[in-house]
Design a protein around this motif. Structure first.
Motif, PDB file in Angstrom:
ATOM      1  N   SER A  68     -72.180 -30.643  96.248  1.00 36.15           N
ATOM      2  CA  SER A  68     -72.322 -30.722  97.709  1.00 36.15           C
ATOM      3  C   SER A  68     -73.024 -29.489  98.268  1.00 36.15           C
ATOM      4  O   SER A  68     -72.761 -28.359  97.837  1.00 36.15           O
ATOM      5  CB  SER A  68     -70.942 -30.870  98.360  1.00 36.15           C
ATOM      6  OG  SER A  68     -71.055 -30.773  99.765  1.00 36.15           O
ATOM      7  N   ARG A  69     -73.860 -29.722  99.261  1.00 33.10           N
ATOM      8  CA  ARG A  69     -74.534 -28.609  99.924  1.00 33.10           C
ATOM      9  C   ARG A  69     -73.754 -28.110 101.139  1.00 33.10           C
ATOM     10  O   ARG A  69     -74.107 -27.097 101.736  1.00 33.10           O
ATOM     11  CB  ARG A  69     -75.933 -29.071 100.371  1.00 33.10           C
ATOM     12  CG  ARG A  69     -76.847 -27.937 100.811  1.00 33.10           C
ATOM     13  CD  ARG A  69     -78.218 -28.475 101.169  1.00 33.10           C
ATOM     14  NE  ARG A  69     -79.135 -27.393 101.469  1.00 33.10           N
ATOM     15  CZ  ARG A  69     -79.292 -26.823 102.654  1.00 33.10           C
ATOM     16  NH1 ARG A  69     -78.546 -27.242 103.656  1.00 33.10           N
ATOM     17  NH2 ARG A  69     -80.161 -25.853 102.835  1.00 33.10           N
ATOM     18  N   THR A  70     -72.690 -28.812 101.505  1.00 33.95           N
ATOM     19  CA  THR A  70     -71.955 -28.482 102.722  1.00 33.95           C
ATOM     20  C   THR A  70     -71.449 -27.040 102.753  1.00 33.95           C
ATOM     21  O   THR A  70     -71.634 -26.346 103.770  1.00 33.95           O
ATOM     22  CB  THR A  70     -70.791 -29.458 102.915  1.00 33.95           C
ATOM     23  OG1 THR A  70     -71.319 -30.788 103.057  1.00 33.95           O
ATOM     24  CG2 THR A  70     -69.975 -29.097 104.140  1.00 33.95           C
ATOM     25  N   PRO A  71     -70.791 -26.535 101.684  1.00 32.92           N
ATOM     26  CA  PRO A  71     -70.307 -25.146 101.763  1.00 32.92           C
ATOM     27  C   PRO A  71     -71.429 -24.155 102.034  1.00 32.92           C
ATOM     28  O   PRO A  71     -71.291 -23.270 102.891  1.00 32.92           O
ATOM     29  CB  PRO A  71     -69.684 -24.924 100.385  1.00 32.92           C
ATOM     30  CG  PRO A  71     -69.269 -26.287  99.943  1.00 32.92           C
ATOM     31  CD  PRO A  71     -70.348 -27.196 100.442  1.00 32.92           C
ATOM     32  N   TYR A  72     -72.540 -24.302 101.319  1.00 30.12           N
ATOM     33  CA  TYR A  72     -73.655 -23.372 101.523  1.00 30.12           C
ATOM     34  C   TYR A  72     -74.205 -23.494 102.938  1.00 30.12           C
ATOM     35  O   TYR A  72     -74.490 -22.491 103.595  1.00 30.12           O
ATOM     36  CB  TYR A  72     -74.761 -23.651 100.504  1.00 30.12           C
ATOM     37  CG  TYR A  72     -75.973 -22.767 100.682  1.00 30.12           C
ATOM     38  CD1 TYR A  72     -76.031 -21.515 100.077  1.00 30.12           C
ATOM     39  CD2 TYR A  72     -77.042 -23.158 101.479  1.00 30.12           C
ATOM     40  CE1 TYR A  72     -77.127 -20.685 100.260  1.00 30.12           C
ATOM     41  CE2 TYR A  72     -78.139 -22.353 101.661  1.00 30.12           C
ATOM     42  CZ  TYR A  72     -78.181 -21.110 101.048  1.00 30.12           C
ATOM     43  OH  TYR A  72     -79.262 -20.294 101.240  1.00 30.12           O
ATOM     44  N   ALA A  73     -74.348 -24.744 103.427  1.00 33.65           N
ATOM     45  CA  ALA A  73     -74.927 -24.950 104.756  1.00 33.65           C
ATOM     46  C   ALA A  73     -74.059 -24.313 105.841  1.00 33.65           C
ATOM     47  O   ALA A  73     -74.571 -23.708 106.791  1.00 33.65           O
ATOM     48  CB  ALA A  73     -75.099 -26.449 105.017  1.00 33.65           C
ATOM     49  N   ARG A  74     -72.746 -24.457 105.704  1.00 36.48           N
ATOM     50  CA  ARG A  74     -71.859 -23.879 106.728  1.00 36.48           C
ATOM     51  C   ARG A  74     -71.886 -22.353 106.699  1.00 36.48           C
ATOM     52  O   ARG A  74     -71.924 -21.700 107.738  1.00 36.48           O
ATOM     53  CB  ARG A  74     -70.439 -24.395 106.527  1.00 36.48           C
ATOM     54  CG  ARG A  74     -70.291 -25.860 106.883  1.00 36.48           C
ATOM     55  CD  ARG A  74     -68.841 -26.257 107.009  1.00 36.48           C
ATOM     56  NE  ARG A  74     -68.702 -27.661 107.375  1.00 36.48           N
ATOM     57  CZ  ARG A  74     -67.541 -28.279 107.501  1.00 36.48           C
ATOM     58  NH1 ARG A  74     -66.411 -27.605 107.298  1.00 36.48           N
ATOM     59  NH2 ARG A  74     -67.475 -29.548 107.829  1.00 36.48           N
ATOM     60  N   ILE A  75     -71.866 -21.796 105.497  1.00 34.90           N
ATOM     61  CA  ILE A  75     -71.935 -20.340 105.380  1.00 34.90           C
ATOM     62  C   ILE A  75     -73.274 -19.829 105.902  1.00 34.90           C
ATOM     63  O   ILE A  75     -73.343 -18.791 106.570  1.00 34.90           O
ATOM     64  CB  ILE A  75     -71.705 -19.909 103.916  1.00 34.90           C
ATOM     65  CG1 ILE A  75     -70.252 -20.175 103.515  1.00 34.90           C
ATOM     66  CG2 ILE A  75     -72.052 -18.436 103.720  1.00 34.90           C
ATOM     67  CD1 ILE A  75     -69.231 -19.400 104.322  1.00 34.90           C
ATOM     68  N   ALA A  76     -74.339 -20.551 105.620  1.00 36.65           N
ATOM     69  CA  ALA A  76     -75.661 -20.133 106.090  1.00 36.65           C
ATOM     70  C   ALA A  76     -75.698 -20.082 107.620  1.00 36.65           C
ATOM     71  O   ALA A  76     -76.277 -19.161 108.205  1.00 36.65           O
ATOM     72  CB  ALA A  76     -76.728 -21.087 105.565  1.00 36.65           C
ATOM     73  N   ASP A  77     -75.086 -21.079 108.274  1.00 37.43           N
ATOM     74  CA  ASP A  77     -75.036 -21.074 109.740  1.00 37.43           C
ATOM     75  C   ASP A  77     -74.264 -19.861 110.258  1.00 37.43           C
ATOM     76  O   ASP A  77     -74.673 -19.196 111.217  1.00 37.43           O
ATOM     77  CB  ASP A  77     -74.361 -22.350 110.248  1.00 37.43           C
ATOM     78  CG  ASP A  77     -75.261 -23.566 110.139  1.00 37.43           C
ATOM     79  OD1 ASP A  77     -76.483 -23.371 110.004  1.00 37.43           O
ATOM     80  OD2 ASP A  77     -74.746 -24.691 110.180  1.00 37.43           O
ATOM     81  N   ILE A  78     -73.111 -19.588 109.629  1.00 37.98           N
ATOM     82  CA  ILE A  78     -72.275 -18.464 110.070  1.00 37.98           C
ATOM     83  C   ILE A  78     -72.996 -17.136 109.876  1.00 37.98           C
ATOM     84  O   ILE A  78     -72.993 -16.262 110.757  1.00 37.98           O
ATOM     85  CB  ILE A  78     -70.922 -18.475 109.318  1.00 37.98           C
ATOM     86  CG1 ILE A  78     -70.116 -19.710 109.729  1.00 37.98           C
ATOM     87  CG2 ILE A  78     -70.130 -17.194 109.605  1.00 37.98           C
ATOM     88  CD1 ILE A  78     -68.901 -19.955 108.872  1.00 37.98           C
ATOM     89  N   VAL A  79     -73.634 -16.976 108.716  1.00 35.13           N
ATOM     90  CA  VAL A  79     -74.371 -15.733 108.434  1.00 35.13           C
ATOM     91  C   VAL A  79     -75.513 -15.559 109.434  1.00 35.13           C
ATOM     92  O   VAL A  79     -75.756 -14.454 109.937  1.00 35.13           O
ATOM     93  CB  VAL A  79     -74.889 -15.739 106.985  1.00 35.13           C
ATOM     94  CG1 VAL A  79     -75.895 -14.605 106.761  1.00 35.13           C
ATOM     95  CG2 VAL A  79     -73.723 -15.595 106.012  1.00 35.13           C
ATOM     96  N   TRP A  80     -76.194 -16.663 109.736  1.00 36.12           N
ATOM     97  CA  TRP A  80     -77.312 -16.592 110.691  1.00 36.12           C
ATOM     98  C   TRP A  80     -76.820 -16.108 112.055  1.00 36.12           C
ATOM     99  O   TRP A  80     -77.436 -15.252 112.692  1.00 36.12           O
ATOM    100  CB  TRP A  80     -77.946 -17.975 110.802  1.00 36.12           C
ATOM    101  CG  TRP A  80     -79.131 -18.046 111.712  1.00 36.12           C
ATOM    102  CD1 TRP A  80     -80.425 -17.752 111.399  1.00 36.12           C
ATOM    103  CD2 TRP A  80     -79.130 -18.425 113.094  1.00 36.12           C
ATOM    104  NE1 TRP A  80     -81.232 -17.933 112.490  1.00 36.12           N
ATOM    105  CE2 TRP A  80     -80.470 -18.341 113.551  1.00 36.12           C
ATOM    106  CE3 TRP A  80     -78.151 -18.834 113.988  1.00 36.12           C
ATOM    107  CZ2 TRP A  80     -80.835 -18.652 114.857  1.00 36.12           C
ATOM    108  CZ3 TRP A  80     -78.511 -19.138 115.296  1.00 36.12           C
ATOM    109  CH2 TRP A  80     -79.836 -19.047 115.711  1.00 36.12           C
ATOM    110  N   ILE A  81     -75.690 -16.670 112.508  1.00 33.37           N
ATOM    111  CA  ILE A  81     -75.128 -16.270 113.806  1.00 33.37           C
ATOM    112  C   ILE A  81     -74.701 -14.798 113.787  1.00 33.37           C
ATOM    113  O   ILE A  81     -74.996 -14.026 114.711  1.00 33.37           O
ATOM    114  CB  ILE A  81     -73.925 -17.163 114.161  1.00 33.37           C
ATOM    115  CG1 ILE A  81     -74.394 -18.595 114.467  1.00 33.37           C
ATOM    116  CG2 ILE A  81     -73.166 -16.613 115.366  1.00 33.37           C
ATOM    117  CD1 ILE A  81     -73.263 -19.590 114.542  1.00 33.37           C
TER     118      ILE A  81
END
Length: 298
Positions: A24-37
């Motif tokens: 699943s890409r979901t964990p990476y995608a969520r962390i990427a959003d948080i890191v970006w913010i």
């Protein structure tokens, strides 16, 4: 902000990875959003600890995960898509540039000339800027006459439908290789710097933070070229753009007189299913599941 530590972010990522399958890409995608913010908050306001700032130098400690495969469509499917899209486009051009204007020229004000004429009802649709509806006609002349001269049937003689523009959008995606998300948001001034059979298309790519506006160079000239398809879209949508005042490219008349200024993702998915069903597009005897995101690879 100052209380956040690297272990908080890493612990949350571990929690996500335990809840989702390895692919699943979901964990990476969520962390990427948080890191970006957090990176942008740190740049604007500060307040993060030095250790957290160092942690934000990378997105994730784990793998990205995998997308579902997006293979290209076979040449057999591609030829069906091209032929079907071109058929819809040709019908739309003939209807909007020949049949519609010809019938409109015969029309007169139905208040004086009567409502029992397609030409006169089309005249009223044009006068009302496409927003005259079957219900309004039924209120004037009754349901039987409203069914016989339905604005829903006549309005597509003057204004493009979602089906018309979907065929153009589909063929443009296939010929240009541009991402669907970017194509959906093209504007009426997207064509730039036409030169020697090529033209630049300016588009918005929201995921490219800080460099959202980009250009792609495509063939131009013939009606089958990417540039030619966009010029045709501009021509067919000019009447709706004049009414709405919106710069969006993909504008059309929906049922009951609603003028739309773009395609939603769900609308594109619905139109794709309808397109496959209407034209009987198949692969090895089975209906094709048309995903426009695969056209870029195709």
């Amino acid at each position: 902000m100052g209380d956040l530590l690297p272990r908080h972010l890493d612990g949350f990522e571990s929690h996500l990875r335990e809840r989702h399958p390895e692919s699943s890409r979901t964990p990476y995608a969520r962390i990427a959003d948080i890191v970006w913010i957090l990176r942008r908050l740190s740049d604007k306001e500060g307040g993060l600890s030095p250790a957290m700032v160092r942690r934000l130098a990378h997105t994730s400690a784990g793998p990205v995960g995998s997308y579902a495969p997006r293979d290209s469509y076979s040449p057999h499917v591609v030829e069906q898509l091209r032929a079907a899209a071109r058929s819809d486009i040709d019908q739309a051009v003939r209807r909007l540039t020949v049949e519609g204007p010809s019938l409109l020229a015969q029309g007169r004000d139905p208040r004086a000339a009567g409502w029992s004429s397609d030409a006169n009802v089309l005249w009223e649709i044009y006068r009302s800027q496409g927003q005259f509806t079957r219900q309004e006609l039924a209120d004037r002349v009754g349901r039987a006459l409203a069914d016989e001269h339905s604005p829903g049937r006549l309005a597509p003689l003057l204004y493009p439908t979602s089906r018309d523009l979907f065929a153009l959008l589909l063929l443009f995606c296939l010929e240009s290789g541009m991402e669907l998300e970017a194509v959906r948001e093209l504007t009426s001034d997207c064509l730039k710097n036409s030169n020697r059979g090529y033209v630049q298309v300016e588009y918005l790519k929201r995921r490219r933070h800080g460099q959202e506006w980009n250009t792609i160079r495509v063939r131009d000239g013939s009606s089958n070229s990417p540039g030619g398809l966009l010029r045709l879209a501009l021509r067919l949508t000019a009447s709706v753009r004049e009414i709405t005042g919106s710069p969006a490219l993909w504008q059309f008349r929906m049922k009951e007189g609603v003028l739309a200024t773009g395609f939603s993702a769900s609308a594109v998915a619905h139109l794709a299913r309808s397109f496959v069903s209407t034209h009987g597009i198949s692969d090895e005897g089975s209906p094709v599941e048309l995903r426009l995101s695969r056209l870029r690879k195709t």
